[in-house]
Enzyme design. Structure first.
Site, mmCIF file in Angstrom:
data_model
loop_
_atom_site.group_PDB
_atom_site.id
_atom_site.type_symbol
_atom_site.label_atom_id
_atom_site.label_comp_id
_atom_site.label_asym_id
_atom_site.label_seq_id
_atom_site.Cartn_x
_atom_site.Cartn_y
_atom_site.Cartn_z
ATOM 1 N N ARG A 1 -0.013 -2.336 12.341
ATOM 2 C CA ARG A 1 -0.550 -3.358 11.448
ATOM 3 C C ARG A 1 -0.843 -2.838 10.053
ATOM 4 N NH1 ARG A 1 -1.294 -7.689 14.512
ATOM 5 N NH2 ARG A 1 -2.445 -8.819 12.903
ATOM 6 N N CYS B 1 7.815 -1.323 -1.496
ATOM 7 C CA CYS B 1 8.936 -2.265 -1.492
ATOM 8 C C CYS B 1 10.010 -1.959 -0.465
ATOM 9 C CB CYS B 1 9.552 -2.355 -2.887
ATOM 10 S SG CYS B 1 10.395 -0.852 -3.465
ATOM 11 N N ASP C 1 10.796 -11.608 -2.556
ATOM 12 C CA ASP C 1 10.199 -10.303 -2.840
ATOM 13 C C ASP C 1 8.761 -10.271 -2.337
ATOM 14 O OD1 ASP C 1 9.464 -7.842 -3.826
ATOM 15 O OD2 ASP C 1 10.359 -8.143 -5.800
ATOM 16 N N GLU D 1 0.829 -1.216 0.000
ATOM 17 C CA GLU D 1 0.000 0.000 0.000
ATOM 18 C C GLU D 1 0.857 1.257 0.000
ATOM 19 O OE1 GLU D 1 -0.107 2.033 2.954
ATOM 20 O OE2 GLU D 1 -0.365 0.710 4.691
ATOM 21 N N HIS E 1 13.324 -0.187 -7.209
ATOM 22 C CA HIS E 1 12.717 -1.304 -6.492
ATOM 23 C C HIS E 1 13.769 -1.959 -5.606
ATOM 24 C CE1 HIS E 1 10.100 -4.572 -5.488
ATOM 25 N NE2 HIS E 1 10.870 -5.486 -6.054
#
Length: 258
Positions: free
Chosen positions: A62, A67, A119, A37, A105
């Site tokens: 939580r 990435c 990943d 998210e 990334h």
């Protein structure tokens, strides 16, 4: 204590020796529990690549992340459990056949008897770790993945024949990704600033909340519905992703330009 709370967060028991079976189990549990998210960007919350900040966000509150956060903290968990982990920079493949900039990334390499590409921070990707040196396509619930050699010692990761990203082999530190992380959350050119999304893997497929659209994928069949009203959207984050927000993220697609 932090390791135990992290394992409780993803519903995993305390493992024994670091093995590929343990790695596969943690990988899948993480994808099904911790969402991919970008809400912090649209809530005005700075994303800081600091272990204490990531623990507070992902374990205590939580939440999920993108990435740098997800793979960054997952690397810390794996190391605490005895795995040998390297952080690797990758450039994402674009629709025009090019690659984005370095550090776009963050992926992981885990060294056991063999090496594995790990990943949990690329959104729709493999459910299990991949072998970066395997010569054939690797069947996974997420698709058929192929890892092939690229120039300068890099490797290209392909899903169902389509390039996903090009990954370096040189180990990096989490702080190396800081400048690009800042760019991702501030630049109008970053795709993370252009829309609001929260998504996680499910046993049947995938669940995504994109703005006010709830997208459910089951066995490859996609269903989409609209959630109307602030209270209903806040409840959707609680129900489907397990965290509580005190306000909704601002959707840039609905912003009015004066």
């Amino acid at each position: 204590m932090t390791v135990r709370r992290y394992l409780e967060r993803i519903g995993a028991p305390m493992p024994g020796e670091p093995t590929i079976e343990v790695l596969r189990d943690l990988h899948l549990r993480h994808l099904r529990t911790v969402p991919f998210e970008n809400l912090s960007i649209h809530l005005g919350e700075p994303i800081v690549l600091d272990e204490a900040a990531l623990v507070d966000k992902i374990i205590d509150r939580r939440r999920g992340g993108f990435c740098y956060e997800l793979n960054g903290l997952f690397a810390g968990l794996l190391r605490a459990l005895g795995f040998r982990v390297s952080l690797l920079s990758a450039r994402v493949h674009t629709p025009d056949g090019e690659f984005t900039h370095p550090f776009d990334h963050l992926a992981l390499r885990v060294d056991l008897a063999e090496r594995y590409l790990v990943d949990v921070g690329f959104g729709t990707h493999s459910s299990y770790p991949l072998r970066p040196d395997w010569p054939e396509a690797q069947a996974d619930p997420g698709g058929d993945f192929l890892v092939v050699d690229a120039p300068d010692g890099d490797v290209d990761v392909l899903k169902d024949g389509e390039p996903q990203y090009r990954m370096e082999s040189r180990p990096r530190e989490l702080a190396d990704f800081g400048p690009t992380c800042w760019w991702q959350q501030t630049s109008p050119e970053s795709h993370f600033t252009k829309s609001v999304a929260c998504s996680r893997l499910t046993p049947e497929g995938r669940l995504t909340l994109a703005g006010d659209r709830l997208i459910t994928t089951v066995a490859g069949e996609r269903t989409e519905s609209t959630i109307s009203g602030d209270d209903a959207l806040l409840d959707a984050y609680r129900t489907y992703f397990g965290f509580t927000l005190d306000r909704l993220p601002t959707d840039p697609k609905s912003a009015v330009v004066a």
